[in-house]
Design an enzyme around this catalytic site. Structure first.
Site, PDB file in Angstrom:
ATOM      1  N   ASP A 285      52.390  81.260  -3.519  1.00 38.61           N
ATOM      2  CA  ASP A 285      51.117  81.752  -4.026  1.00 38.61           C
ATOM      3  C   ASP A 285      51.388  82.485  -5.353  1.00 38.61           C
ATOM      4  O   ASP A 285      52.529  82.680  -5.764  1.00 38.61           O
ATOM      5  CB  ASP A 285      50.456  82.665  -2.990  1.00 38.61           C
ATOM      6  CG  ASP A 285      48.939  82.656  -3.079  1.00 38.61           C
ATOM      7  OD1 ASP A 285      48.397  82.436  -4.187  1.00 38.61           O
ATOM      8  OD2 ASP A 285      48.270  82.879  -2.051  1.00 38.61           O
ATOM      9  N   GLU A 490      39.743  88.046  -1.805  1.00 38.43           N
ATOM     10  CA  GLU A 490      41.046  88.604  -1.449  1.00 38.43           C
ATOM     11  C   GLU A 490      40.942  90.088  -1.056  1.00 38.43           C
ATOM     12  O   GLU A 490      40.014  90.492  -0.361  1.00 38.43           O
ATOM     13  CB  GLU A 490      42.053  88.326  -2.565  1.00 38.43           C
ATOM     14  CG  GLU A 490      42.210  86.824  -2.806  1.00 38.43           C
ATOM     15  CD  GLU A 490      43.459  86.435  -3.577  1.00 38.43           C
ATOM     16  OE1 GLU A 490      44.501  87.096  -3.424  1.00 38.43           O
ATOM     17  OE2 GLU A 490      43.395  85.437  -4.321  1.00 38.43           O
TER      18      GLU A 490
END
Length: 598
Positions: A285, A490
């Protein structure tokens, strides 16, 4: 032929072997590097043999850039790649997670939590087909989707990126992979990556593994789970993705019982690559190497070493690529990372590039641009909205349903912060990383759709935040109140309270005290619904984050189509019941699978 790798008729594994044999160490580690478009330029891509470029969340050529603008930028980067010594093309990655959502004018579909409510695997596959077309139209060949997290805690800021709290629902929705990449033919080798052609993209199953079950729903947190639970609950959807030839798997920021996933050799190599037979590439990521240590970036060299040795094939650097290349080369030269590990990583990257046809067709097919946001694509998104809506209450008396609404009503009230806000409808990961309020792209708000449905036969009064004055005449037939969450993503979406923001509860209660009301909740997860509010509204619809096609809501509210959605998650009464799910504690406000049809 001297260059077998350039022969489109040669077997892919022969092409991989041939190209790998011609590469220097520097070219190999360049291929393992993915960099952000903001630091990319054609000469750096050419000279360092960079493997991939990406757009981080909301990173775009310029504000409101359309598909042709993106294609110009990406083709410019690609020109640098194909001019390199060996002519190895890049693939360009983008967060096309509910449509090609970074691009102005693209079709924006409901976020995954809404699609989970549909239980319709074929619908999700068709969404994948359209998303792939619109993504390829902008030049990108790689979508960072699907998220196959099994989300157990709505306090998590990425809850809406999950299809469901239930493993079987998530497994069903992995059909997105076959939509994005194309359906592998009969007899396609298990675990081998697949891309059907120039209208398809590489997919990425993410975030491996257990990201949806962190303690207290903390983003990037720690998942405390037994070996059996990790395998049976969280790993199962990856097996379905691998069976469909998924090209890439993205590792999770999260940890399993205290061990970071990005350096977890057992799960990344022994399980994913060896036991499950995954032959595609494993990518990190964003800035994951920096996040491996606490404080962040405390030992970059060690982070490079531990992730690559654990089985990571490509690193989403994304900015400090020169430092990454320098450290990786040094670790290879010192023997701390064996050359066999580098060759395995580069084999996987090249395999995916050959599978995706990038050597034959490195540049954008501009004929696809006219399809972006076309009527057929928007109709599909509208269908998805219709099927995702979950009717949780219909009438104060079960024998007297409140919905469908009357299209011939003389005067109605439209209220709430979310009734005429396209950005709120779309949520995070739209136009920008976190999402925005307002007319952020091309689309239809709930208000637009109501006006279109009713025309000028009905007087429509729109008051986002009504006052007593609004009701002075007291002659509204009914009210539609749309409230909910603002956009987030997020960690910024982690929320321990889950109260409806923007005074949503107060607005809906105020209206429902004065006129028969249907309340529409626009949210990425269940929220706290106060008992007096639920009692006072006549109907309650969970609309999730529906995207650009608000007419899917009016299609169902006014009875042209039935309600079909079923809750993909258990709806708690109070936050102290969380985590609450179908196989856990009881006494929810609404159980998993609940949804009225009338």
């Amino acid at each position: 032929m001297d260059c077998i790798y350039k022969d489109p008729n040669a077997a892919i594994e022969e092409r991989v072997k041939d190209l790998l044999s011609k590469m220097t160490v520097e070219e190999k580690i360049g291929q393992m590097t993915q960099i952000e478009r903001a630091v990319a330029n054609p000469s750096a891509i050419r000279d360092r043999c960079i493997g991939s470029v990406l757009s981080g969340g909301g990173s775009r050529p310029f504000e409101n850039a359309e598909s042709a603008d993106w294609a110009n930028m990406i083709d410019g980067f690609q020109k640098g790649a194909v001019e390199s010594r060996l002519g190895i093309p890049i693939f360009y990655g983008t967060d096309a997670i509910h449509g090609n959502n970074n691009v102005w004018g693209a079709t924006i579909f409901p976020h995954n939590i809404g699609l989970g409510a549909t239980r319709d695997a074929d619908l999700v596959r068709r969404i994948g087909v359209v998303t792939a077309l619109e993504t390829r139209a902008c030049g990108s060949q790689y979508a960072f989707a699907p998220c196959v997290a099994v989300a157990k805690d709505p306090r998590w800021g990425r809850f809406y990126e999950s299809y469901s709290e239930d493993t079987e629902v998530v497994r069903k929705m992995t059909s997105l992979v076959s939509g994005l990449q194309g359906q592998p033919p009969e007899g396609h080798p298990y675990g081998y990556p697949y891309v059907a052609g120039r209208n398809s993209v590489m997919a990425s199953a993410k975030h491996f593994v257990g990201d949806g079950a962190t303690e207290n729903g903390t983003n990037e947190g720690n998942t405390i789970a037994s070996h059996d639970d990790i395998f049976n609950i969280h790993l199962a959807p990856y097996i379905d993705c691998i069976a469909q030839g998924v090209c890439t798997v993205m590792a999770s920021y999260s940890s399993w019982n205290g061990d970071k996933m990005h350096s977890h050799r057992y799960l990344l190599t022994e399980v994913l690559k060896e036991k499950l037979g995954f032959k595609g590439l494993l990518i990190t990521d964003w800035e994951a190497l920096e996040r491996l240590t606490d404080p962040h970036d405390a030992d970059y060299r060690q982070s490079v070493k531990s992730t690559i040795n654990a089985g990571i094939d490509m690193v989403m650097v994304p900015f400090r690529y020169e430092l990454f290349l320098e450290q990786l080369l040094s670790l290879v030269e010192s023997g701390e990372i064996p050359m066999t590990r580098i060759d395995d990583a580069v084999e996987r990257i090249l395999r995916v590039k050959f599978v995706a046809g990038l050597f034959e067709h490195p540049f954008t097919d501009r004929s696809l641009i006219d399809l972006v946001g076309c009527k057929a694509h928007r109709e599909l998104a509208r269908e998805a909205v219709r099927k995702s809506l979950v009717l949780l209450k219909n009438g104060k008396d079960p024998k007297k349903p409140f919905l469908p609404l009357d299209k011939t009503a003389k005067k109605i009230l439209i209220a709430g912060t979310h009734a005429d806000d396209l950005g709120y409808q779309c949520g995070g990961w739209t136009a920008t990383w976190t999402g925005l309020s307002g007319r952020i792209t091309v689309g239809t708000t709930i208000m637009d759709a109501i006006r279109e449905m009713l025309g000028d036969k009905t007087e429509i009064v729109f008051e986002p935040n009504p006052t007593a004055e609004t009701f002075a005449s007291q002659d509204f037939s009914f009210a539609i109140v749309a409230i909910g969450e603002g956009p987030y993503c997020e960690t910024g979406g982690d929320d321990p309270e889950l109260k409806i923001p923007f005074n949503g509860t107060e607005i809906a209660t105020f209206v429902a005290d004065r006129v028969p009301t249907v309340m529409i909740l626009i949210s990425g997860r269940p929220m706290v619904i106060e008992p007096p509010l639920l009692e006072k509204v006549d109907a309650f619809v969970a609309a999730w984050l529906p995207g650009t096609e608000g007419a899917g809501i009016t299609d169902v509210l006014f009875g042209d189509y039935p309600f079909q959605g079923k809750l993909p998650v258990t709806w708690f009464k109070t936050v102290d019941q969380i985590p609450m799910h179908v196989h856990g504690n009881s006494n929810p406000l609404f159980p998993f699978g609940f949804g009225l049809t009338s």
